[in-house]
Write an enzyme that holds these catalytic residues in place. Structure first.
Site, short mmCIF file in Angstrom:
data_model
loop_
_atom_site.label_atom_id
_atom_site.label_comp_id
_atom_site.label_asym_id
_atom_site.label_seq_id
_atom_site.Cartn_x
_atom_site.Cartn_y
_atom_site.Cartn_z
N ASP A 154 0.91 -1.32 -0.03
CA ASP A 154 0.11 -0.05 -0.04
C ASP A 154 0.78 1.34 0.14
OD1 ASP A 154 -1.91 1.84 0.32
OD2 ASP A 154 -2.88 0.80 2.04
N ASP A 222 -10.53 4.31 -1.50
CA ASP A 222 -10.96 3.10 -0.70
C ASP A 222 -12.76 3.16 -0.59
OD1 ASP A 222 -8.54 3.23 0.32
OD2 ASP A 222 -9.05 3.40 2.46
C1 GLA Z 1 -5.61 2.41 2.83
C2 GLA Z 1 -5.92 1.14 1.90
C3 GLA Z 1 -7.05 0.52 2.64
C4 GLA Z 1 -6.43 -0.10 4.01
C5 GLA Z 1 -5.79 1.07 4.77
C6 GLA Z 1 -5.16 0.57 5.99
O1 GLA Z 1 -6.42 3.40 3.21
O2 GLA Z 1 -6.50 1.87 0.73
O3 GLA Z 1 -7.64 -0.51 1.95
O4 GLA Z 1 -5.33 -1.00 3.75
O5 GLA Z 1 -4.92 1.95 3.98
O6 GLA Z 1 -4.28 1.29 6.78
#
Ligand code: GLA
Length: 397
Positions: A154, A222
């Site tokens: 990520d 998200d």
């Molecule tokens: C980002 C990702 C999420 C999750 C969070 C965790 O926002 O897009 O899917 O993994 O980080 O901190």
């Protein structure tokens, strides 16, 4: 210098070239994994930072006892917040929520399931835990030693380095290089580990995700457990189909089915659209306390069969009429999965002419949520689609 090498060196050139070439097809996926969109569960949507060893064991047990494993869901993925700092030798440590990751992996494997984990190419993750920057080889080896089968990587923490770059091309190259670095590190372990990129679709990741070794890549920001967000994400995927295929998938984010923020019709839209999109199906609810209705939504065999179809061809939007959208996906047996979606807040009736989907004359159609053949279907079909809902058909000549 080969064309592919130049593409990997000059990120900006990659964007220009790949928009003209079918890049995802031209380059082989490096690890031969994820020949079908990955299916499993991820801790983030429901548990956030409350995930721990006990939660993971309970989800693994529920995955089996509910029948979800047998329906195809095999990955149990720990998202952010498992990390502590590093020891004197730079080895990543788990925090007190995960006393023994190897033992946890053994437990998950003993259930016939696989274990996934999460990190960032930056020095910190999105939730400000320890990231992998400068420790890629070491972290990949640690994951392999634990028995990890899937990594979600990520971007978050790397944005600092990217902001400091002198121009967008340099920032892009920093990102590409860091994703590539972890790909090489994972492959050097010799363990099959699915590689999931998460950088929210930045710089049209679908054009270069395969090149950096990704088996899947998030295409959007998200998701949340609200119809508006789920629909915004899902319906925004039009036009991305040509970048996906076996080993390399577009990922419009994890499922919210069963988390309580949508109606059953809205969750049917979520599942149907994700199946048409050949999206990874990573459940995001608490499997240990789901209702029979949630289980039925997640395990509908005919809907899963569309998602997992052997041809691996992502579907796309075929037509729109105001809030009515028709999407179709070509399946290996020559049939099409057809979703008639209603984005309006009350029911609407519409007529679908199967001729516009390439069929000639009368067709056979099966309602996948009802599990029954439609009677007296000719070359068109009048559907009444519930508010925010879908009529999901499998249509054959
Ligand atoms: C980002 C990702 C999420 C999750 C969070 C965790 O926002 O897009 O899917 O993994 O980080 O901190």
């Amino acid at each position: 210098m080969s064309l592919l090498h130049r593409i990997s060196v000059f990120g900006a050139t990659a964007l220009a070239l790949c928009s003209a070439l079918p890049c995802a097809q031209a380059q082989n996926s490096s690890n031969q994994l994820a020949q079908r969109p990955p299916m499993g569960w991820n801790s983030w949507n429901h548990f956030r930072n409350k995930v721990d060893d006990a939660v993971i064991r309970a989800q693994a047990e529920a995955m089996v006892s509910s029948g979800m494993r047998d329906a195809g869901y095999v990955y149990i993925n720990i998202d952010d917040t498992w990390e502590a700092g590093r020891d004197a030798n730079g080895n990543i440590q788990t925090n007190s929520k995960f006393p023994d990751m190897k033992a946890l992996a053994d437990f998950v494997h003993s259930k016939g399931l696989k274990l996934g984990i999460y990190s960032s190419p930056g020095s910190q993750t999105c939730a400000k835990f320890e990231g992998s920057l400068g420790h890629e080889e070491q972290d990949a080896k640690t994951y392999a030693a634990w028995g990890i089968d899937y990594l979600k990587y990520d971007l978050c923490g790397l944005k600092e380095q990217m902001k400091a770059a002198s121009n967008p091309e340099e920032a892009h190259k920093i990102m590409i290089d860091s994703y590539k670095k972890m790909d090489v590190a994972l492959r050097n372990t010799g363990r099959p580990i699915i590689y999931g990129l998460c950088q929210y679709g930045q710089d049209a990741v679908w054009r270069w995700g395969t090149e950096v070794g990704g088996n899947l890549w998030r295409t959007t920001g998200d998701i949340s457990d609200k119809y508006a967000k789920m629909a915004e994400i899902g319906f925004s995927q039009a036009g991305l189909a040509r970048f996906a295929g076996p080993g390399h998938w577009n990922d419009p984010d994890m499922l919210e089915v069963g988390n309580g923020g949508m109606t059953t019709d809205e969750y049917r839209t979520h599942m149907s659209l994700w199946a048409i999109l050949a999206a990874p199906l990573l459940a995001g609810n608490d499997l240990s306390s789901m209702t029979p209705e949630t289980l039925a939504l997640l395990t509908n065999k005919e809907v899963i069969a569309v998602d997992q179809d052997a041809a691996g061809k992502q579907g796309d939007r075929v037509s729109t009429e105001g809030p009515i959208e028709v999407w179709s996906r070509h399946l290996a047996d020559g049939s099409q999965a057809v979703g008639i979606f209603n984005r309006h807040h009350s029911a609407l009736t519409t007529t679908v002419d199967f001729g516009t989907l390439g069929f000639t004359g009368p067709v056979k159609a099966r309602d996948l949520w009802k599990g029954e053949e439609l009677k007296n279907v000719k070359s068109s079909f009048q559907a009444t689609v519930p508010a925010h809902g879908v009529v999901f058909l499998k249509v054959s000549q």
